[in-house]
Design an enzyme around this catalytic site. Structure first.
Site, PDB file in Angstrom:
ATOM      1  CG  ASP A  48      -1.590 -20.315  -0.831  1.00 51.35           C
ATOM      2  OD1 ASP A  48      -0.986 -20.274   0.255  1.00 51.35           O
ATOM      3  OD2 ASP A  48      -1.126 -20.895  -1.838  1.00 51.35           O
ATOM      4  CE1 TYR A  56      -2.887  -3.167   0.799  1.00 47.40           C
ATOM      5  CE2 TYR A  56      -4.429  -1.369   1.123  1.00 47.40           C
ATOM      6  CZ  TYR A  56      -4.176  -2.704   0.896  1.00 47.40           C
ATOM      7  OH  TYR A  56      -5.210  -3.585   0.782  1.00 47.40           O
ATOM      8  CG  ASP A 107     -13.208  -7.174   3.238  1.00 50.76           C
ATOM      9  OD1 ASP A 107     -12.931  -6.444   4.216  1.00 50.76           O
ATOM     10  OD2 ASP A 107     -13.787  -6.766   2.213  1.00 50.76           O
ATOM     11  CE  LYS A 167       2.086 -18.151  -2.491  1.00 46.24           C
ATOM     12  NZ  LYS A 167       1.304 -19.415  -2.445  1.00 46.24           N
ATOM     13  CG  ASP A 181      -7.656  -4.723   2.591  1.00 46.22           C
ATOM     14  OD1 ASP A 181      -8.665  -4.547   3.303  1.00 46.22           O
ATOM     15  OD2 ASP A 181      -7.553  -4.255   1.439  1.00 46.22           O
TER      16      ASP A 181
END
Ligand code: IPM
Ligand code: MG
Length: 383
Positions: free
Chosen positions: A228, A149, A256, A196, A252
């Site tokens: 994942d 970001y 959600d 990851k 983020d």
């Protein structure tokens, strides 16, 4: 005690849910003998309309002079066509970075009253959860001021190629992990670091730092998971998780995903914290906001769920002011109101049995009443 709170109601449903949060704070304050004063500020879409920029000069400084910041939501379709640096979301990023609130705490749990709003089956909820109970109670700690970001980004001269970069320093990783460990120590003492690292170099640094730090926290069980796999595990057995610590982008997305398991994103509060004080308890600067966005499609219709904003205010009492009991007073009031069957549309169960669907205002009034009428003597809440 007196506390000064910066308020940014923002856009869409922001002002509708922020109003009740403030009324409830005041009710809790009156009860416990605290005075909250508010400094209302503009940022996001409203500010673009008024002054042409999402985060006017001086806003970060004004917030810094307060004890904490409570924010509703920013953004909406009206400003969607603007270039990236002028979009309302820039206000959020600018506030987070400017205030140095690098650790975003997003608690996600299944309230027993909302069982019917959760899409998972009992056996999925029971798998891996403590004592095999059908439920979950986890905390996502998302790094908030670094990574993709805030990395370098750009376009080639002809615009046909674009890039964003994920950059993390040892310091950035270490401090958010320490916030995660501090939280885990007060919970079920499990921390899962999500990355990851089978592909990304920045993730390999995350894992390196986490493995070193884990040795300093022998009482906390540290585990590691690829993002994942974590996305899958969250819907396969959410009960296995206590604290998840991860990067800005992964946090983020995972938050959600996890929000759906609670029944509605309209229930989720968040706290964004900077460095903790010497005792590792209170945050030196904190920004509190519901996880849901500005939801422009339902703005002004009296149907938004005010509970995420109300619970964010409770998090502020806990993390910025150290007012545990006052925070519990609000949390218990919310719980009582849900016990009584009141639901905003987003958390209404499919069966509808014993439930009354109400609007934003009626839900807020019920919580307000529950706070006012709660038994509270000598600075203590008595259930
Ligand atoms: C959130 C939001 C923001 C983010 C957006 C609005 C910039 O999705 O707080 O999760 O991505 O951080
Ligand atoms: Mg998000």
């Amino acid at each position: 005690m007196n506390y000064s709170i910066a308020l940014i109601p923002g856009d869409g449903i922001g002002p509708e849910v922020m109003g009740p949060a403030v009324e409830i704070l005041d009710a809790a304050g009156t009860k416990a003998g605290h005075v909250f004063t508010y400094v209302e500020l503009e940022a996001g879409g409203l500010s673009i309309d008024r002054s042409g920029v999402p985060l006017p000069d001086g806003v970060v400084e004004k917030v810094s002079q307060c004890d904490a910041l409570l924010l509703g939501a920013v953004g909406g379709p009206r400003w969607e066509k603007l270039p990236g640096h002028l979009r309302p979301e820039r206000a959020l990023l600018g506030l987070r970075k400017g205030l140095g609130v690098f650790a975003n705490l997003r608690p996600v749990s299944l309230l027993p009253q909302l069982r019917s709003a959760c899409p998972l089956k009992d056996e999925v909820l029971a798998a891996g959860s403590p004592g095999g109970k059908a439920g979950f109670d986890l905390l996502i700690v998302r790094e908030l001021t670094g990574g993709l970001y805030f990395g370098e980004r750009g376009r080639s001269a002809d615009g046909s190629l674009a890039f964003d970069t994920e950059t993390y320093s040892r310091t950035e990783i270490e401090r958010v992990l320490r916030t995660g460990y501090a939280a885990a120590a007060k919970r079920r003492k499990k921390l899962c670091m999500v990355d990851k690292s089978n592909v990304l170099e920045s993730s390999r640094l995350w894992r390196e730092v986490a493995e070193e730090l884990a040795k300093e926290y022998p009482l906390i069980e540290t585990s590691y998971m690829y993002v994942d796999n974590c996305a899958m595990q969250l819907v396969r057995s959410p009960g296995q998780f206590d604290v998840i610590v991860t990067s800005n982008l992964f946090g983020d997305i995972l938050s959600d995903e996890a929000s759906v398991l609670t029944g509605s994103i309209g229930m989720l509060p968040s706290a964004s914290l900077g460095s903790l004080d010497a005792e590792g308890g209170k945050s030196i600067m904190g920004m509190y906001e519901p996880v849901h966005g500005s939801a422009p499609d339902i703005a002004g219709k009296d149907i938004a769920n005010p509970l995420a904003a109300i619970l964010s205010a409770a998090m502020m009492l806990r993390y910025s002011f150290g007012l545990e009991k006052e925070a519990a007073l609000i949390g218990t009031a919310v719980s009582r109101v849900l016990d009584s069957g009141l639901r905003t549309a987003d958390i209404a169960g499919k069966s509808g049995a014993g439930e009354t669907v109400v609007g934003t205002r009626a839900m807020a009034d019920a919580v307000l009443e529950a706070v006012k009428s709660a038994p509270w003597t000598e600075g203590e809440y008595h259930a």
